[in-house]
Design a protein around this motif. Sequence first.
Motif, PDB file in Angstrom:
ATOM      1  N   ASP A 152      10.124  64.894  27.513  1.00  5.40           N
ATOM      2  CA  ASP A 152      10.771  66.108  26.709  1.00  5.40           C
ATOM      3  C   ASP A 152      10.388  65.938  25.345  1.00  5.40           C
ATOM      4  OD1 ASP A 152      11.562  63.898  25.465  1.00  5.40           O
ATOM      5  OD2 ASP A 152      13.709  64.049  25.480  1.00  5.40           O
ATOM      6  N   ILE A 153       8.514  65.239  25.204  1.00  7.07           N
ATOM      7  CA  ILE A 153       8.410  64.912  23.754  1.00  7.07           C
ATOM      8  C   ILE A 153       8.423  66.345  23.147  1.00  7.07           C
ATOM      9  CG2 ILE A 153       6.281  64.418  25.361  1.00  7.07           C
ATOM     10  CD1 ILE A 153       6.077  62.617  22.168  1.00  7.07           C
ATOM     11  N   ASN A 154       7.382  68.086  24.579  1.00  6.46           N
ATOM     12  CA  ASN A 154       7.113  68.964  23.994  1.00  6.46           C
ATOM     13  C   ASN A 154       7.911  69.377  23.659  1.00  6.46           C
ATOM     14  OD1 ASN A 154       4.666  68.187  24.506  1.00  6.46           O
ATOM     15  ND2 ASN A 154       4.580  68.606  26.378  1.00  6.46           N
ATOM     16  N   PHE A 155       9.212  69.312  25.110  1.00  7.35           N
ATOM     17  CA  PHE A 155      10.599  70.208  24.056  1.00  7.35           C
ATOM     18  C   PHE A 155      11.218  69.345  22.884  1.00  7.35           C
ATOM     19  CE2 PHE A 155      15.160  70.341  24.641  1.00  7.35           C
ATOM     20  CZ  PHE A 155      15.659  71.423  25.074  1.00  7.35           C
ATOM     21  N   ALA A 156      10.920  68.521  22.568  1.00  9.38           N
ATOM     22  CA  ALA A 156      11.764  67.968  21.228  1.00  9.38           C
ATOM     23  C   ALA A 156      11.182  68.873  20.595  1.00  9.38           C
ATOM     24  CB  ALA A 156      11.396  66.057  21.041  1.00  9.38           C
ATOM     25  N   LYS A 157       9.944  68.672  20.513  1.00  7.99           N
ATOM     26  CA  LYS A 157       8.854  69.058  19.621  1.00  7.99           C
ATOM     27  C   LYS A 157       9.313  70.716  19.291  1.00  7.99           C
ATOM     28  CE  LYS A 157       4.907  65.722  19.619  1.00  7.99           C
ATOM     29  NZ  LYS A 157       3.313  66.323  19.728  1.00  7.99           N
ATOM     30  N   GLN A 158       9.578  71.611  20.048  1.00  5.03           N
ATOM     31  CA  GLN A 158       9.392  72.193  20.587  1.00  5.03           C
ATOM     32  C   GLN A 158      10.989  72.840  19.601  1.00  5.03           C
ATOM     33  OE1 GLN A 158      10.283  74.064  24.068  1.00  5.03           O
ATOM     34  NE2 GLN A 158      10.504  76.691  23.657  1.00  5.03           N
ATOM     35  N   GLN A 159      12.492  72.507  19.700  1.00  5.96           N
ATOM     36  CA  GLN A 159      13.507  71.867  19.716  1.00  5.96           C
ATOM     37  C   GLN A 159      13.038  72.098  18.137  1.00  5.96           C
ATOM     38  OE1 GLN A 159      16.658  73.247  21.129  1.00  5.96           O
ATOM     39  NE2 GLN A 159      15.233  73.423  22.610  1.00  5.96           N
ATOM     40  N   ASN A 160      12.520  70.303  17.724  1.00  5.19           N
ATOM     41  CA  ASN A 160      12.386  70.597  16.204  1.00  5.19           C
ATOM     42  C   ASN A 160      11.777  71.633  15.101  1.00  5.19           C
ATOM     43  OD1 ASN A 160      12.451  69.238  14.311  1.00  5.19           O
ATOM     44  ND2 ASN A 160      10.663  68.187  14.038  1.00  5.19           N
ATOM     45  N   ARG A 161      10.851  72.219  15.737  1.00  5.17           N
ATOM     46  CA  ARG A 161      10.655  73.337  15.387  1.00  5.17           C
ATOM     47  C   ARG A 161      10.834  74.588  15.203  1.00  5.17           C
ATOM     48  NH1 ARG A 161       5.635  72.386  18.749  1.00  5.17           N
ATOM     49  NH2 ARG A 161       6.699  73.457  19.990  1.00  5.17           N
ATOM     50  N   THR A 162      11.385  74.982  16.455  1.00  4.22           N
ATOM     51  CA  THR A 162      12.832  76.252  16.365  1.00  4.22           C
ATOM     52  C   THR A 162      13.749  75.886  15.588  1.00  4.22           C
ATOM     53  OG1 THR A 162      12.346  76.713  18.996  1.00  4.22           O
ATOM     54  CG2 THR A 162      14.450  77.559  17.593  1.00  4.22           C
ATOM     55  N   SER A 163      14.317  74.433  14.393  1.00  4.52           N
ATOM     56  CA  SER A 163      14.937  74.212  13.989  1.00  4.52           C
ATOM     57  C   SER A 163      14.854  74.319  12.640  1.00  4.52           C
ATOM     58  CB  SER A 163      16.073  72.536  14.206  1.00  4.52           C
ATOM     59  OG  SER A 163      16.966  72.200  15.479  1.00  4.52           O
ATOM     60  N   TRP A 164      13.468  73.777  12.786  1.00  2.00           N
ATOM     61  CA  TRP A 164      13.411  74.169  10.865  1.00  2.00           C
ATOM     62  C   TRP A 164      13.206  75.769  10.072  1.00  2.00           C
ATOM     63  CZ3 TRP A 164      13.878  71.239   7.387  1.00  2.00           C
ATOM     64  CH2 TRP A 164      14.108  69.649   7.193  1.00  2.00           C
ATOM     65  N   ILE A 165      12.740  76.386  11.992  1.00  2.00           N
ATOM     66  CA  ILE A 165      12.476  77.977  11.701  1.00  2.00           C
ATOM     67  C   ILE A 165      13.965  78.404  11.614  1.00  2.00           C
ATOM     68  CG2 ILE A 165      11.737  79.916  12.126  1.00  2.00           C
ATOM     69  CD1 ILE A 165       9.531  78.679  14.119  1.00  2.00           C
ATOM     70  N   LEU A 166      15.309  77.772  11.573  1.00  2.00           N
ATOM     71  CA  LEU A 166      16.436  78.621  11.942  1.00  2.00           C
ATOM     72  C   LEU A 166      16.928  78.259  10.374  1.00  2.00           C
ATOM     73  CD1 LEU A 166      17.764  78.136  14.875  1.00  2.00           C
ATOM     74  CD2 LEU A 166      17.147  80.235  14.308  1.00  2.00           C
ATOM     75  N   ILE A 167      16.408  77.211   9.935  1.00  2.00           N
ATOM     76  CA  ILE A 167      16.817  76.197   8.493  1.00  2.00           C
ATOM     77  C   ILE A 167      16.078  77.492   7.138  1.00  2.00           C
ATOM     78  CG2 ILE A 167      16.830  74.931   7.277  1.00  2.00           C
ATOM     79  CD1 ILE A 167      17.473  72.334   9.000  1.00  2.00           C
ATOM     80  N   GLY A 168      14.636  77.804   7.663  1.00  2.00           N
ATOM     81  CA  GLY A 168      14.036  78.384   6.645  1.00  2.00           C
ATOM     82  C   GLY A 168      14.802  79.781   6.604  1.00  2.00           C
ATOM     83  N   LEU A 169      14.505  80.589   7.627  1.00  2.00           N
ATOM     84  CA  LEU A 169      15.288  82.288   7.537  1.00  2.00           C
ATOM     85  C   LEU A 169      16.899  81.518   6.986  1.00  2.00           C
ATOM     86  CD1 LEU A 169      14.020  82.530  11.128  1.00  2.00           C
ATOM     87  CD2 LEU A 169      13.331  83.737   9.024  1.00  2.00           C
ATOM     88  N   SER A 170      17.657  80.509   7.683  1.00  2.00           N
ATOM     89  CA  SER A 170      19.238  80.619   6.947  1.00  2.00           C
ATOM     90  C   SER A 170      19.243  80.070   5.456  1.00  2.00           C
ATOM     91  CB  SER A 170      19.543  79.560   7.807  1.00  2.00           C
ATOM     92  OG  SER A 170      20.017  79.639   9.067  1.00  2.00           O
ATOM     93  N   THR A 171      18.106  79.102   5.073  1.00  2.00           N
ATOM     94  CA  THR A 171      17.693  79.509   3.526  1.00  2.00           C
ATOM     95  C   THR A 171      17.563  80.947   2.540  1.00  2.00           C
ATOM     96  OG1 THR A 171      17.385  76.960   4.472  1.00  2.00           O
ATOM     97  CG2 THR A 171      16.665  78.021   1.901  1.00  2.00           C
ATOM     98  N   LEU A 172      16.205  81.142   2.881  1.00  2.00           N
ATOM     99  CA  LEU A 172      15.947  82.657   3.085  1.00  2.00           C
ATOM    100  C   LEU A 172      17.858  83.569   2.479  1.00  2.00           C
ATOM    101  CD1 LEU A 172      13.767  84.030   1.644  1.00  2.00           C
ATOM    102  CD2 LEU A 172      13.504  85.283   4.045  1.00  2.00           C
ATOM    103  N   LEU A 173      18.194  83.825   3.845  1.00  2.00           N
ATOM    104  CA  LEU A 173      19.084  84.246   3.920  1.00  2.00           C
ATOM    105  C   LEU A 173      19.966  83.546   3.101  1.00  2.00           C
ATOM    106  CD1 LEU A 173      20.838  87.422   5.593  1.00  2.00           C
ATOM    107  CD2 LEU A 173      21.749  85.331   6.750  1.00  2.00           C
ATOM    108  N   ALA A 174      20.606  83.043   3.121  1.00  2.00           N
ATOM    109  CA  ALA A 174      21.342  81.891   1.900  1.00  2.00           C
ATOM    110  C   ALA A 174      21.544  82.841   0.315  1.00  2.00           C
ATOM    111  CB  ALA A 174      21.779  80.560   2.048  1.00  2.00           C
ATOM    112  N   ALA A 175      19.881  82.225   0.157  1.00  2.00           N
ATOM    113  CA  ALA A 175      19.105  82.961  -1.283  1.00  2.00           C
ATOM    114  C   ALA A 175      19.762  84.129  -1.483  1.00  2.00           C
ATOM    115  CB  ALA A 175      17.903  82.731  -1.445  1.00  2.00           C
ATOM    116  N   ILE A 176      19.364  85.192  -1.292  1.00  2.00           N
ATOM    117  CA  ILE A 176      19.688  86.465  -0.854  1.00  2.00           C
ATOM    118  C   ILE A 176      21.114  86.971  -1.156  1.00  2.00           C
ATOM    119  CG2 ILE A 176      19.582  88.977  -0.361  1.00  2.00           C
ATOM    120  CD1 ILE A 176      16.976  87.374   1.186  1.00  2.00           C
ATOM    121  N   VAL A 177      22.093  86.095  -0.690  1.00  2.00           N
ATOM    122  CA  VAL A 177      23.814  86.339  -0.584  1.00  2.00           C
ATOM    123  C   VAL A 177      24.047  85.957  -1.696  1.00  2.00           C
ATOM    124  CG1 VAL A 177      25.744  85.524   0.289  1.00  2.00           C
ATOM    125  CG2 VAL A 177      23.680  85.891   1.706  1.00  2.00           C
ATOM    126  N   THR A 178      23.270  84.559  -2.151  1.00  2.00           N
ATOM    127  CA  THR A 178      24.022  83.794  -2.666  1.00  2.00           C
ATOM    128  C   THR A 178      23.521  84.565  -4.532  1.00  2.00           C
ATOM    129  OG1 THR A 178      23.212  81.270  -1.832  1.00  2.00           O
ATOM    130  CG2 THR A 178      23.308  81.556  -4.556  1.00  2.00           C
TER     131      THR A 178
END
Length: 467
Positions: A152-178
């Motif tokens: 599951d190392i590839n799966f973990a890497k994929q989930q890690n990348r997806t999580s950071w992408i979601l964090i980046g998008l959420s941060t951008l959305l939070a910055a706009i709303v803030t």
Amino acid sequence: MKIGITGKLFFAILATCMLILITMNWGARISFERGFTDYIRSSNEQRLNLLSHALAERYRHEGNWRFIQRNEKVIYQLLRSFEQNDDQRDEAPLPPQGWRAPFWIFDTQGRMLAGSSHPVPQQANRKAIMLDGEAIGWIVGMPSEKLTRSTDINFAKQQNRTSWILIGLSTLLAAIVTLLVSRSLLSRVKHLMAATHHLAAGDFSARVPVTSRDELGTLANDFNQLAKTLEKNERMRRAFIADVSHELRTPLAVLQGELEALEDGVRQLTPTSLHSLQAEVRSLTKLVNDLHQLSLSDLGALTYRKSNLDVIALLNLAIAAYRGRFENKGLSIEVELPPSAMLFGDPDRLSQLFNNLLENSLRYTDAMNNHTSGKLKISASQTKDQLLLLWQDSAPGVTDEQLEQIFERFYRTETSRNRASGGSGLGLSICWNIVDAHDGQISATHSPLGGLEIKLFLPLASDTSTL
């Protein structure tokens, strides 16, 4: 570089959002990894148990292991039957194909009968295939920890990348709303700042729009009330200066005219002319004294020597002193007072209060109106903790607009209650301050007799009052 309150609020909210996002991501990953590993482990153990029972039953039927030697198709058929009956079992479902651990089947002599082509790891889990209490073979499965580290190392890497992408998008959305929220909130603060600058510069007409009922809306409403009060005080200050100048100018002009007439020989120095001069001096002296008393009462500098006293007796003395003057003007005084009422107050200031009220009624009440004799009615009633005094005189009365201004300094109505009666317009203002110093209340309304009614509420003395 100086960061304003907008930037501070923006970074504070954004940092809080980022901290929450990172914490949630970290917690979700830890929970997923642990839960998923336990799920794979328990499901693979269940799969090996099912396979062990199925092989044992097949061994009972065949009598040997030849049915699986060089025929792994049997193993796949068994596994497929497990999947087809998966929904009918109460146990946890089997793991999906990609998460199944490799396994190997050995006989009792250690010869591999079927299984994966990969080498058997040293940490593999061994499970005996039991038939009637005896081991007829072994099933060896790869440990789940090995599976997690390898497959599951590839799966973990994929989930890690997806999580950071979601964090980046959420941060951008939070910055706009803030940014939008901080600007919306602080726009009202900026309105308050601008209005405060106008107020500090002397523009008391500055107001702030009240657009909400939250704390900022309450602050804006309080600011508007403050600006309104300051505007009223400024208007009263200017009116006070103008009134003082006018009130002082009138007797001084009369004195100057009289003295110039005497100096030029236009008028002779007679007792009548001296009496006229003395009348103007008395008027000027009274005005100056009233101004002095009013300024002292406004500053709280009037001396109050309070003690327990009978206010009814004090009021009767003031009425007795004025009764002759009322009769000379054709006015009567009607009194309805209790025998006594004990107050904790200053007898001199209370006497001044009563004298001002009596003087006000004497000056501004007509002796005859609509064939009815003028009069003043003074009554009192007591409750448990206060005394109510009613001052009611006959016509002329005042309008509702005049009632709102009657306690303002230098205020006189423009009809019957005017300067011709000799008042300075300060008596009721002094009364207000004296009553306030005694923790009482004073108000004015229309009298049932056709004139003005003054209501006085004064607290009665308690047993714990000290001299």
